[in-house]
Design an enzyme around this catalytic site. Structure first.
Site, PDB file in Angstrom:
ATOM      1  CB  ILE A   1       3.678  13.099 -10.354  1.00 33.50           C
ATOM      2  CG1 ILE A   1       3.603  11.616  -9.948  1.00 33.50           C
ATOM      3  CG2 ILE A   1       2.645  13.408 -11.431  1.00 33.50           C
ATOM      4  CD1 ILE A   1       2.266  11.209  -9.350  1.00 33.50           C
TER       5      ILE A   1
ATOM      6  CE1 TYR B   1      -4.769  12.711  -1.207  1.00 35.12           C
ATOM      7  CE2 TYR B   1      -5.576  10.583  -1.953  1.00 35.12           C
ATOM      8  CZ  TYR B   1      -4.691  11.642  -2.073  1.00 35.12           C
ATOM      9  OH  TYR B   1      -3.742  11.612  -3.065  1.00 35.12           O
TER      10      TYR B   1
ATOM     11  CE  LYS C   1      -5.834  14.224  -4.191  1.00 32.02           C
ATOM     12  NZ  LYS C   1      -5.014  15.310  -4.760  1.00 32.02           N
TER      13      LYS C   1
ATOM     14  CB  ILE D   1       2.683   7.000  -8.804  1.00 34.72           C
ATOM     15  CG1 ILE D   1       1.397   6.966  -9.670  1.00 34.72           C
ATOM     16  CG2 ILE D   1       3.894   7.402  -9.625  1.00 34.72           C
ATOM     17  CD1 ILE D   1       1.433   6.009 -10.834  1.00 34.72           C
TER      18      ILE D   1
ATOM     19  CB  THR E   1       6.142   9.729  -5.479  1.00 36.70           C
ATOM     20  OG1 THR E   1       5.025   9.574  -4.584  1.00 36.70           O
ATOM     21  CG2 THR E   1       5.656   9.631  -6.914  1.00 36.70           C
TER      22      THR E   1
END
Length: 275
Positions: A14, A170, A174, A203, A205
């Site tokens: 990204i 997490y 965020k 995404i 990755t």
């Protein structure tokens, strides 16, 4: 020669996609905790005509953050920052997630905000996870936004007894990213600069592939199968949003978070992903 400089933290797909979109003609200083990752990204981009310098950097360390900023300033004015560094719930324990994703990001925004050039702009990569957790109280949100960085990890809601697991840590990290961006946008604005965050969903990755193959793999695969888009996203689709936010077309956008998740969060609250 005094160049315009971009700091890219996190040698990720990204981060590289955004740097390739926005960093032409600039000196790009890419930092990663694993020097070989920074070197790999630098080689790919340099072979494509960019001007990239790799560095070792630890997002959890203020000293390391200050060092990469000082090195970047040797080339010219820092006009862009892309923060794509971080660890995922399957990669790290609770303490590391809070130290890197929460505290480290807050320190980076603070330290870059001290030196960002007028007209400068930054983007930090957050996550849909911050949108999917139980709502915090206004007081807790304000604490995440405004507590001095060196006191952040002392907040009651971030103590071990109040955190269920790595995913919860997490999510809190965020949520903090989004709130820090709002607070920092006021400080950056005083210098004529802007800062926003992007909250991607699934995404594809290397980090996401770790998640697909980890203990929550079936959960994530189900998430993108049942989101309105019906698929995971790509790094370039996140870069599309970053390009808007970091270009003159986004000149009136600051202190905002953009959810780029194929509708997964909508499905979580109002569709087939609802618990």
């Amino acid at each position: 020669m005094n160049q315009k400089v971009m700091i890219l933290t996190g040698a990720s797909q990204i981060g590289m996609a955004i740097a390739r979109r926005m960093g032409y003609g600039m000196k790009i200083v890419v930092g990663d905790k694993k020097p070989e990752n920074a070197q790999a990204i630098a080689k790919i981009m340099n072979d494509a005509g960019f001007d990239v310098v790799p560095m070792e950097m630890d997002l959890s360390s203020r000293v390391s953050i200050q060092y990469i900023i000082a090195e970047a300033q040797k080339y010219g004015d820092i006009t862009m920052m892309v923060n794509a560094a971080g660890v995922s719930p399957s990669q790290a324990p609770i303490e590391a997630i809070l130290k890197v994703d929460l505290y480290g990001t807050a320190v980076l925004l603070e330290e870059v905000g001290k030196v960002i050039a007028p007209g400068g702009v930054g983007v930090t990569i957050s996550s849909q996870s911050g949108h999917r957790m139980k709502q915090l109280t206004p007081e807790e949100d304000e604490q995440l936004a405004c507590t001095p960085t060196d006191k952040l990890l002392e907040l009651p809601l971030l103590q071990p007894e109040n955190i269920r697991d790595t995913l919860h840590a997490y999510q809190l990290a965020k949520r903090c990213n989004e709130k820090r961006v709002m607070a920092e946008s006021v400080r950056w604005g005083a210098k004529g600069a802007r800062i926003n965050s992007i909250s991607p969903g699934i995404i594809v990755t290397p980090l996401a592939i770790d998640e697909f193959n980890g203990p929550r793999g079936d959960f994530y695969k189900n998430m993108f199968a049942k989101c309105p888009a019906g698929r995971p996203g790509t790094a370039d689709e996140v870069a599309n949003v970053a390009e808007l936010l970091m270009s003159h077309k986004g000149a009136f956008i600051t202190g905002a978070d953009f959810l780029v998740d194929g509708g997964a969060t909508a499905s979580y609250f109002y569709g087939p992903l609802k618990p």
